[in-house]
Design an enzyme around this catalytic site. Structure first.
Site, PDB file in Angstrom:
ATOM      1  N   ASP A  74      76.011 -10.275 -23.160  1.00 24.91           N
ATOM      2  CA  ASP A  74      74.732  -9.704 -23.569  1.00 24.91           C
ATOM      3  C   ASP A  74      74.560  -9.710 -25.086  1.00 24.91           C
ATOM      4  OD1 ASP A  74      74.130  -9.331 -20.958  1.00 24.91           O
ATOM      5  OD2 ASP A  74      74.253  -7.149 -20.962  1.00 24.91           O
ATOM      6  N   GLY A  75      75.662  -9.596 -25.830  1.00 18.35           N
ATOM      7  CA  GLY A  75      75.575  -9.675 -27.284  1.00 18.35           C
ATOM      8  C   GLY A  75      75.050 -11.018 -27.755  1.00 18.35           C
ATOM      9  N   LYS A  79      71.494 -11.981 -29.843  1.00 19.06           N
ATOM     10  CA  LYS A  79      71.425 -12.895 -30.987  1.00 19.06           C
ATOM     11  C   LYS A  79      70.483 -14.054 -30.693  1.00 19.06           C
ATOM     12  CE  LYS A  79      72.793 -14.489 -35.012  1.00 19.06           C
ATOM     13  NZ  LYS A  79      72.454 -13.810 -36.288  1.00 19.06           N
ATOM     14  N   GLY A 191      71.650  -0.034 -21.734  1.00 20.17           N
ATOM     15  CA  GLY A 191      72.626  -0.205 -22.794  1.00 20.17           C
ATOM     16  C   GLY A 191      72.999   1.107 -23.458  1.00 20.17           C
ATOM     17  N   SER A 195      74.241   5.079 -22.010  1.00 24.26           N
ATOM     18  CA  SER A 195      75.523   5.727 -22.319  1.00 24.26           C
ATOM     19  C   SER A 195      75.327   7.106 -22.941  1.00 24.26           C
ATOM     20  CB  SER A 195      76.336   4.847 -23.276  1.00 24.26           C
ATOM     21  OG  SER A 195      75.761   4.811 -24.572  1.00 24.26           O
ATOM     22  N   ALA A 214      74.033  12.749 -28.756  1.00 26.69           N
ATOM     23  CA  ALA A 214      74.806  13.989 -28.916  1.00 26.69           C
ATOM     24  C   ALA A 214      73.982  15.078 -29.596  1.00 26.69           C
ATOM     25  CB  ALA A 214      76.086  13.723 -29.713  1.00 26.69           C
TER      26      ALA A 214
END
Length: 294
Positions: A74-75, A79, A191, A195, A214
């Site tokens: 996926d990276g 790009k 993504g 998380s 957070a």
């Protein structure tokens, strides 16, 4: 047919997958153009049989390409989006990495999948992007000021939280006291946002999700809004600057800069095989529906 090929890294056993891709394309007499740096990586390995002396290379793309093959995870897809931009060239994601939410063609079915694509047995999945502007102007956002997954602000060089004053359509929403804030597209919902507790959104959903990282104010929760919305952020904290990321690209921004985020004026096209879907990918990648009690 003219196809561009791009990859970032040479994974373990990559030569096997690259060999299959090149063989499948060359059997169909496709015009192949390989990204310059990726070709230099391939040439360092001696296990690929084709002669690359007559294969053209590119540094940038133009509208003459019919498809763009992204080889990796996926990276690499993220790009690839910076190469394609607003040209409308469909991206074929071939997953030679690990999880691969975006790169949906699996390495086990490379030849079969490429033959289907070259026979026009696929559909196009259009994905929205986010664009960013700042006041005062930040030169790091002038060229590639768009993101497929998310725009995120994060604290820099400190363990202290930052304050992110947030407006939606010119109206004050709240101030997030947190480690940062994510503004994600439906594509990016699986993504970084996921998380941090954000929801999973179907790519066809016309939405944006705002997800705190957070949060210290515990009543702060992810918020889904229409993608016609304009989001304004202003960050302050103990440090004089903070980080802004657009997918994998990171810039440093000074405190009290106004960041404006909205949907980009163009979309990115992904090639999707007929027997594939977002629901199928989600079930497979997140192991939904599997009984783990045994």
């Amino acid at each position: 047919m003219k196809i561009g090929i791009y990859g970032q890294f040479y994974h373990e056993k990559s030569e096997t997958h690259i060999q299959l891709i090149l063989d499948a394309l060359q059997k169909k007499n496709v015009e192949i153009v390989i990204e310059e740096n990726f070709l230099s990586i391939i040439n360092k390995h001696q296990n690929i049989s084709p002669d690359f002396s007559n294969i053209a290379t590119f540094k940038t793309l133009d509208s003459s390409y019919d498809l763009f093959f992204s080889i990796g995870g996926d990276g690499t897809i993220l790009k690839s989006v910076t190469y394609v931009g607003d040209l409308g060239i469909p991206i074929v994601g071939i997953n030679t990495g690990r999880l691969g939410f975006l790169a949906t063609i699996q390495k086990e079915k490379i030849t079969e999948s490429i033959n289907q694509i070259l026979n026009d047995e696929y559909i196009i999945s259009e994905r929205s992007l986010l664009t960013i502007s700042t006041k005062p102007l930040n030169s790091e956002f002038t060229n590639l000021n768009f993101a497929l997954n998310e725009v995120a602000v994060n604290r820099k060089n400190t363990t202290s939280m930052i304050k992110v004053e947030t407006e939606v359509n010119g109206k004050y929403l709240t101030s997030y006291w947190s480690d940062g804030l994510i503004v994600a597209t439906p594509t990016g919902s699986t993504g970084y946002s996921l998380s941090c507790g954000g929801p999973v959104m179907d790519p066809s959903t016309n939405s944006i999700v705002i997800t705190p990282i957070a949060p210290h104010n515990l009543n702060a929760r992810p918020l889904v809004i229409p993608d016609s919305s304009t989001i304004s952020l202003k960050v302050s904290g103990r440090e004089e600057s903070y980080l802004v990321s657009m997918d994998s690209r990171i810039a440093t921004v000074k405190n009290n800069t106004t960041i404006t985020i909205k949907r980009a004026s163009f979309t990115v096209k992904f090639v999707q095989l007929m027997d594939n879907s977002f629901i199928k990918t989600l079930r497979k990648k997140l192991l939904w529906g599997e009984d783990k009690r045994n």
